[in-house]
Enzyme design. Sequence first.
Site, PDB file in Angstrom:
ATOM      1  CE  LYS A  73       3.172  52.748  10.237  1.00 11.95           C
ATOM      2  NZ  LYS A  73       3.314  52.460  11.690  1.00 11.95           N
ATOM      3  NE  ARG A  84      -0.908  52.373  11.835  1.00 13.13           N
ATOM      4  CZ  ARG A  84      -1.101  51.990  10.575  1.00 13.13           C
ATOM      5  NH1 ARG A  84      -1.993  52.639   9.820  1.00 13.13           N
ATOM      6  NH2 ARG A  84      -0.406  51.002  10.063  1.00 13.13           N
ATOM      7  N   GLY A 108       8.737  47.628  13.220  1.00 16.85           N
ATOM      8  CA  GLY A 108       8.635  47.121  14.586  1.00 16.85           C
ATOM      9  C   GLY A 108       9.515  47.819  15.607  1.00 16.85           C
ATOM     10  CG  MET A 140      10.164  54.005  16.787  1.00 15.83           C
ATOM     11  SD  MET A 140      10.184  55.532  15.905  1.00 15.83           S
ATOM     12  CE  MET A 140       9.554  55.024  14.340  1.00 15.83           C
ATOM     13  NE  ARG A 162       6.754  48.143   5.509  1.00 17.25           N
ATOM     14  CZ  ARG A 162       6.655  47.886   6.805  1.00 17.25           C
ATOM     15  NH1 ARG A 162       6.657  48.874   7.677  1.00 17.25           N
ATOM     16  NH2 ARG A 162       6.535  46.676   7.239  1.00 17.25           N
ATOM     17  CG  HIS A 204      10.804  41.129  14.203  1.00 12.41           C
ATOM     18  ND1 HIS A 204      11.985  40.627  14.680  1.00 12.41           N
ATOM     19  CD2 HIS A 204      10.906  42.467  14.244  1.00 12.41           C
ATOM     20  CE1 HIS A 204      12.780  41.624  15.009  1.00 12.41           C
ATOM     21  NE2 HIS A 204      12.153  42.762  14.757  1.00 12.41           N
ATOM     22  CB  SER A 238      45.868  55.754  -5.839  1.00  8.38           C
ATOM     23  OG  SER A 238      44.930  54.838  -5.330  1.00  8.38           O
ATOM     24  N   GLY A 291      44.867  56.357  -0.445  1.00  6.48           N
ATOM     25  CA  GLY A 291      44.911  55.179   0.413  1.00  6.48           C
ATOM     26  C   GLY A 291      44.135  55.536   1.664  1.00  6.48           C
ATOM     27  CB  CYS A 299      43.468  51.827  -3.989  1.00  5.96           C
ATOM     28  SG  CYS A 299      44.860  52.563  -3.127  1.00  5.96           S
ATOM     29  CE1 TYR A 326      42.069  53.843  -9.102  1.00  5.64           C
ATOM     30  CE2 TYR A 326      42.708  55.533 -10.688  1.00  5.64           C
ATOM     31  CZ  TYR A 326      43.035  54.685  -9.637  1.00  5.64           C
ATOM     32  OH  TYR A 326      44.299  54.659  -9.128  1.00  5.64           O
TER      33      TYR A 326
HETATM   34  P1  ADP Z   1       4.210  48.970  12.680  1.00  9.90           P
HETATM   35  O1  ADP Z   1       4.890  50.163  12.143  1.00  9.90           O
HETATM   36  O2  ADP Z   1       4.934  48.308  13.786  1.00  9.90           O
HETATM   37  O3  ADP Z   1       3.757  48.035  11.599  1.00  9.90           O
HETATM   38  P2  ADP Z   1       1.538  49.958  12.746  1.00  9.90           P
HETATM   39  O4  ADP Z   1       1.289  51.342  13.152  1.00  9.90           O
HETATM   40  O5  ADP Z   1       1.532  49.706  11.291  1.00  9.90           O
HETATM   41  O6  ADP Z   1       2.890  49.489  13.403  1.00  9.90           O
HETATM   42  O7  ADP Z   1       0.432  49.093  13.459  1.00  9.90           O
HETATM   43  C1  ADP Z   1       0.580  47.838  13.991  1.00  9.90           C
HETATM   44  C2  ADP Z   1      -0.525  46.934  13.500  1.00  9.90           C
HETATM   45  O8  ADP Z   1      -1.797  47.471  13.849  1.00  9.90           O
HETATM   46  C3  ADP Z   1      -0.547  46.767  11.999  1.00  9.90           C
HETATM   47  O9  ADP Z   1      -0.854  45.435  11.715  1.00  9.90           O
HETATM   48  C4  ADP Z   1      -1.649  47.666  11.563  1.00  9.90           C
HETATM   49  O10 ADP Z   1      -2.250  47.240  10.372  1.00  9.90           O
HETATM   50  C5  ADP Z   1      -2.610  47.597  12.721  1.00  9.90           C
HETATM   51  N1  ADP Z   1      -3.378  48.825  12.819  1.00  9.90           N
HETATM   52  C6  ADP Z   1      -2.889  50.067  12.989  1.00  9.90           C
HETATM   53  N2  ADP Z   1      -3.853  50.982  12.996  1.00  9.90           N
HETATM   54  C7  ADP Z   1      -5.006  50.309  12.835  1.00  9.90           C
HETATM   55  C8  ADP Z   1      -6.373  50.699  12.741  1.00  9.90           C
HETATM   56  N3  ADP Z   1      -6.711  51.983  12.800  1.00  9.90           N
HETATM   57  N4  ADP Z   1      -7.285  49.735  12.560  1.00  9.90           N
HETATM   58  C9  ADP Z   1      -6.908  48.440  12.495  1.00  9.90           C
HETATM   59  N5  ADP Z   1      -5.666  47.994  12.571  1.00  9.90           N
HETATM   60  C10 ADP Z   1      -4.709  48.929  12.737  1.00  9.90           C
HETATM   61 MG    MG Z   2       2.837  48.571  10.037  1.00  6.85          MG
END
Ligand code: ADP
Ligand code: MG
Length: 907
Positions: A31, A100, A109, A111, A355, A472, A798, A800, A865, A885
């Site tokens: 990120k 973040r 999702g 962390m 990403r 999710h 080979s 095993g 194998c 192989y």
């Molecule tokens: P995850 O890795 O779980 O996606 P994120 O860090 O990307 O967590 O953030 C969770 C949500 O909050 C995402 O939808 C992201 O776009 C939003 N978000 C994070 N930082 C900001 C920010 N500075 N302003 C507005 N929305 C944010």
């Molecule tokens: Mg995100």
Amino acid sequence: MAAADQAKRIYHFGGGTADGDETMKALLGGKGANLGAMARMGLPVPPGFTLATPLCLAYGVSKALPHGLMDDVRKAIGKVEALTGKTFGKGPDPLLVSVRSGAAVSMPGMMDTVLNLGMNPEVSAALGALAGERFAKDSERRFIQMFGNVVDGIEGKNFEAALDAVKHDKGVIEDTALDAAALDDVIARYREVYQAETGRSFPDDPWEQLQRSIEAVFASWGNIRAVTYRRINQIPDDLGTAVNVQAMVYGNLGDDCGTGVGFTRNPSNGAKGFYGEFLPNAQGEDVVAGIRTPIPVKAAQAAAVDLAGLSLEERHPQIHGELMAVATKLEDFYGDVQDLEFTFERDTLYLLQTRTAKRTGHAWLMTQTDLVAEGKITPNQAIARIPATSLAQVLAPSLDTSAASSKPLAQGLNAGPGAATGRIAFTADDAEARAALDIPIILVREDTTPEDIHGMHAAQGILTARGGLTSHAAVVARGMGKPCIVGCSALRIDEANETLTIEDSDLVLGPGDTITIDGTTGAVLLGEQAITTSEVLQVLVDRTLPESESPLAAAFNKVMKWSDDARKLEVRTNADTPNDALVARALGAEGIGLCRSEHMFFETDRILAMRRVILSSKKRHREAALAGIEPFQKEDFKGLFRVMRGKPVTIRTLDPPLHEFLPHSEEDIKALARQGRWSVEQVRSRIAALRESNPMLGHRGCRLGILYPEITRMQARAIASAALEVAAEGVDVQAEIMIPLVGHVRELALQRAEVEAELDELFEKAGRRVNIRIGTMIEIPRAALTAGEIATEAQFFSFGTNDLTQMTLGVSRDDAGTFLPDYVGMGIYTMDPFVSLDQSGVGRLMRIAVREGRKERPALKVGICGEHGGDPSSVGFCHTLGLNYVSCSPYRVPIARLAAAQAALAD
Ligand code: ADP
Ligand code: MG
Ligand code: MG
């Protein structure tokens, strides 16, 4: 490329520049690195800074932030204040930030993230005066909830109960319908929840909020969800997460604002064109959380789901236009499909994340071949990044729509292709518990959260009532390669009573009921349904569909061709029957690396003969019994030679543990007594005499052939005469005889002498010869350690690795289920060593064997194998060992071809 400085802990981004860029994922997390890249590209990224991953690892050890870090954070916030013209912790124009998480490998999702930080009653009032009271209160209550949850571990349901109570009081259904006064009520209740759960009042000091959130995000690297996710996805524990602190932008300022997520191409089937969803007047996770049903970005998509007129394209054409331009720019820059997060504040678009998109095997093949065709990447770039195991999805069976016996119960979004059948489970725990009893499960949820990950892993398929292709459930299921349907809005799920009903239907389903989901079309069906072969197999193996009618098969073939051009390892298959061999050849196998000849003994009429061999104390009787099997073996071998014409066929001589041959039931014992003219008592006492307490380490493999050479002789005769006869048909026969379970060179010498004597006799009689190589399995540690001696007698090795792993680790592969999963869970072994090669242990023995074997015999051919031959990381290891192989089960052959190419390209 930006320079990484060892001592540097904080990296800025925003205002058109950044300290970091996309090459610095290990240090800044995916990120943070991509936020830097986007800022450098001049895309509208809210400014902020990244705390680098080494800080997370240090935090894991000392449980405290390093000295002076918060002083640096204060300075960094100062820079963000300067760029935004706002002030942290006070009015008139307060700066709020998000904190973040973000690791080098994306863990969606898993962390934590805290939004709207820097909030307290005064800040809220200032924000309200500036941008509207309702918006300020909404942001304030979101902050208390997220902070309480992430930092103090207060369960979300406590806050939701408070929110629901207020909604109920006011008689409203949607959060957005709560006015400022109602939100005041929510905030007061939230503060009470916080006080009740922690025994402290809510921290109103923004700097305290910031420090504790940073610490919490670092700590979230070690939370159970994240650890489980890493185990399942084989991600190392020592990467750490970065922390990104970023100025907030607001999609919840009103109905002309919003937030969304999207893919630059469809992640489910790879179709060209943006695929995304957004929610008006919303923030952050609202879109994926499934609280409200998101609206498509594209008009066509919206029309298809009865939301015509509401799409971003129709409602906010300017934002839509900018978003499309950004999408193209990002996809071109990265050369791959992107998964992005955006927010718009009225006329201003912001990018929050990009990403590389996770996708289905189907989408991987389509997008990569399309990107090559568009000239954006080279074939080698394309194959380097397709996860090899994703090919398994493409070969997996899908629902046979022509035979589907019932009308679909309901229709949802096709989020993960393939069909799955199972009993209904309403919770992840139930799914896990019953799956452990080998009951196939479909996990049925309103929507899934990261807490459900173990249940999703245990289930055959996942079905949710809410959410879109970016929810999710959809993202995680695609990552796991599981069939998945989301957004199936006709479902009515009552988790407490464990019932599932369907709109406009009287059906009431429960945990005992079986349903089938077709993740390729989104159809949910009652009961078990006919499942059909994958399209690719229809083209390649069944030949019932021409390639010209299957773009997917065409893409598959392209990717396979590119892989074959790049790889150095040969890929063979483990096949015991001509039919297996045919499938494998159609999937690109270049020979048979392992034919387990004993599988030909297990058919009913043959096993009796084999039992007589084992129970007879006289050689003459044994030979007579074996003579009954020989013609069958010969026919089987002929079939294999014909299918594999021109390619090597390695046949292993007999190798099952002895007890597998012995009769157990009264009936079988009597039948055997009759056949061999023994008394039932004689048979019983012979069985007792042969009983071993540890058959895996007992009289098996070449040990059988050494005590009963006539077995080896019969097999050699069957192989050689089959080879002679098939060669006479004009087929190029490449036969190899492989002696199993050799630990000492003398064992191999003895068996080889038997084989050669038999071959000489036979060829003499026939007046013709065929070339048959003789080699051995390396599957006992002693064999690996004395490989130089063994190579004097072997023309090939080979590995095993099933037995070699069992014997090297001292872990019975049949009993490993009792504790090995726990071992993997505890990280003693990071992966199941029977699935993915234990490279430092077993791999070391292999290295020794290759080196010493080739020192003695430079032309020695070496392969593998065991099951590991189809595991991508093990294939990569075999490449680096310089094997000739790998051999794997027929349906893994394409995976091995791709993995072998990836290993070669990584050199
Ligand atoms: P995850 O890795 O779980 O996606 P994120 O860090 O990307 O967590 O953030 C969770 C949500 O909050 C995402 O939808 C992201 O776009 C939003 N978000 C994070 N930082 C900001 C920010 N500075 N302003 C507005 N929305 C944010
Ligand atoms: Mg995100
Ligand atoms: Mg073995």
